[in-house]
Every structure is written in C-alpha cells, then in structure tokens.
Write an enzyme that holds these catalytic residues in place. Sequence first.
Site, PDB file in Angstrom:
ATOM      1  N   ASP A 187       0.783  -1.229   0.000  1.00 22.90           N
ATOM      2  CA  ASP A 187       0.000   0.000   0.000  1.00 22.90           C
ATOM      3  C   ASP A 187       0.819   1.285   0.000  1.00 22.90           C
ATOM      4  O   ASP A 187       0.502   2.235  -0.706  1.00 22.90           O
ATOM      5  CB  ASP A 187      -0.907   0.032   1.239  1.00 22.90           C
ATOM      6  N   GLU A 416       3.056  -8.803  11.776  1.00 25.85           N
ATOM      7  CA  GLU A 416       2.676  -8.440  10.407  1.00 25.85           C
ATOM      8  C   GLU A 416       3.915  -8.198   9.558  1.00 25.85           C
ATOM      9  O   GLU A 416       4.013  -8.656   8.421  1.00 25.85           O
ATOM     10  CB  GLU A 416       1.807  -7.191  10.470  1.00 25.85           C
TER      11      GLU A 416
END
Length: 458
Positions: A187, A416
């Site tokens: 992103d 993550e």
Amino acid sequence: MTSLLETPVPTAAESLPLRRGAARVLLANWTGSSTVPSRSLYPHQWSWDSAFIAIGLRHLSVRRAQRELETLMGAQWADGRVPHIVFNPAVALDAYFPSPDFWRTSRDGAGAGAPAGTETSGIVQPPVHALATWLVHLADPEDSRRRGFLRRMYGRLAAWHDYLTGPRNLGGGGLAAMVHPWEPGMDNSPSWDGPLRRVEPAAPHSYRRADLQHGAPTERPTDLDYGRYVRLAADYRNGGYADAGREHAFAIEDPCVNALLIVSEHTLARIAEEAGADPEPHRIRAKHLTDVLVDRLWSPADGMFLCRDLVNDELIAERGVAGLVPLVVPGLPQDVVDALVHTATGPRFRLGKVPMAPSYDLTGAAFDPSRYWRGPAWFNTNWLLERGLRQYGHGSAADALRSAMLGAAGTSGFAEYVDPFTGQAHGSRNFGWTAALTLDLLAAQEAGSPATAGAGLQ
C-alpha cells in the site's frame, strides 16, 4: 537485540511450539467461514491474505482451507473481479475504514456486477488464488475430487484472470493494471510517491482513520498519503467502479501482481486439466504474459523489474521488493534470473546478509525500517522469494531464508512485518498470513522442498 542472522535453524523439537503457536493464531482468527488477518486492525476478509492463509490452513484442515477460498470467491463480481475486502456484517462500521458505507458497492457497483447481498470493497489485490487453490487441492486430492472443489473453483478463477487481462489491460500490452495503491498489496510503497503527487487528497474532516487506533503513526501511512488513498477510492466509486473508458489518476503495471498472475495462469492450466477443461489457453497466456512482463517492466540497468506508470508511460525509478518477486515465474531468461539474484543479494536488498529481504531498497532515500511497506520485511514476499530462489537452483540461499523466516515468526509473535536488520516486530501481532506461511515453511522443511515450487505445481 540479537540479529536473526544468529538465529539457529529450529530443531524438530523446537519447531513443535512454533507450529502450535501458528495454529493457535489461525484458530483464533477463524470466523466460521474465513480468517481475518488480525482481530484488531483487519477484522474482515482480505483477498490475498486469504489466499496465503489457505496455503497454511491446508496443513491443519483441508476442508477449512477450501472454505476460506470458497467464501472469498463467493463474493466475486459478475465482471470477474475478486474484491480486496469481503465485509463481515457483524462487525461495527467504525471498526475499520473505509467501511461498507464508504464503498457502497451493492449500489454504486451494480453496473459492474457487484453482488447485491454481500458488501465488499470495489478494488482488487494480487491474484494468488489459483496457486492457493492448487496447493489446497494437492493437500488431499481425493477429498478435493470428491467434493468437486476444483470444478467449482475453475470457472471463477478463469473469470478472475479474464478480468485482469481484459478490463484491467489499461496499458494495451496485456499486463494487468492497478488503479489504487492498495491494489498491489504494498500500500505505502515509495513506488507510489510520484504518481500520488497528481492526486488531490480528500479533506481531512471527510473521513476518520481507524488504523491509527491499532497501530503506531510512525508505522502507518502519513495523513497526506491516506487522504490521497481516500480520494482515489471515492473517485473510482463515483465512476461506478468502471475501468475502461475513463481517465485514472493512478494506473500502474506492477511486476509482483503480474508475476503472480503468470504463476497462477500456469497453475490454472493444471486446474483446467483436473476440471475437464482445456489447459492450453492458460499455457499460451502465461507464455505471452511472461514475454510482456520482461518487455515492459524489466530494467537491465537496475537488474530488476520496475513498476510502469501508465499515465506518463514511464518506468518508476524506485526499487521495491515487487521487482524481485518475478523470480517465482518459471521460464524467465537466464540473464534476467542471474541479474535478479545478484540484485537480491547485493547492497540494495542484502539477502543473505540481512535475515529477510526488505520491502524497499536499503540504499533508497525513502527507506524506513519500521513504516508500512517502505522498508520492513514481510513474510509473504519473502515466502515468494524463497520459492523463486529454490526454483532456479539456489537451494542454499532458499534454505537460509526459510530458517530466518521461521526464526522471525517465532521471536516476533507472528508479526505483520519486522525490521529487516533486527527482526523487531511491527504492525499487528498474531497476523494471519505470517502464521499460515510459517506452517507451510515448517511442512516444507520436514518434507523436503519441491523442485517446481516457483510454478506452484508441487
């Protein structure tokens, strides 16, 4: 902090707690029909997350892995697109932004074939789904055939690829284009900084960021970038989620997305054979896309693939890990393979000197070891690089990367993403694809690594 380069390879006894920990994450994140990436930050079903999660789930429950993919594909649009989020109606609207009332796909996406009874986003993510489907099938072929799993998935997967190579062929060369920075999955990559300067950000008072409630601002996109993301999403929504026949302020051909599309086309040929369909069109498309990938996105001067900005039809001079992921593509020219390995192990990514490949050039001006996709190491991209290295005969490097990933998963609490130098955890903990890919790496370590892993055929 001890470097992950000093982390020893887990023994069989040591890997058991790691396996149990990864299994606990996936069990805790299971909703009954799919798996959330994170109970806090990402409380819905994400597209490429679910594909990676299914790859790991197959080692726990083949049926659950099948259902993971079936649930996602059940939200497919009539035009073939697989949305990047499938919203859980039981989750409060303010738990995540952009929420269903922002996307309004059942209304504003009706012309593009959005499902009427399921709320989704209107954008997409990388096509890992055919690869995941095939690997899930291989985990228990008899059960898969008995349930008609591949027959039911084949038509949806073929339609998904037709969408990417049809309406999303915005550059005219055959590659899939992405129309929002969230679509390539990376992103906040510095590769998007230049194209995003063309975008006027949405007014700050027009939306509320839910991500900052669960993540440190220093690890998340800036407010300026987030405002641009919101503007692009709103413009796409207001245009009825149409792809062709309109101008896109952001339109990118990304090497990771298209490499995964090629791998999935090769895999779809195998699925077609099992499903009683003709595999040859998929083989032809995979070969064509490989040629176009090299022709349009390969940069000999950089020794890696770059993204192409379709607005000005120029390669973007930023070096992200997306440009190394095409190592998973079978049949690349040998000089391209050699250059990719040289770049991966050279000063820009230092694979073999740092534990895991960073998401962005270590020497780049925009490098940040803790901010989302601007430097930290991610488990899914490194899992792909491990398979690519193994495919092209770099078994020792692949073994070292696999060991580093397993060490990082355990010490970070299945984070993550992690600092590429120290392994310090960032983002969410107990993250879905980190746990899932840990299970897959452990299984591969015990069983021996498949020779054709890059094509996803074993």
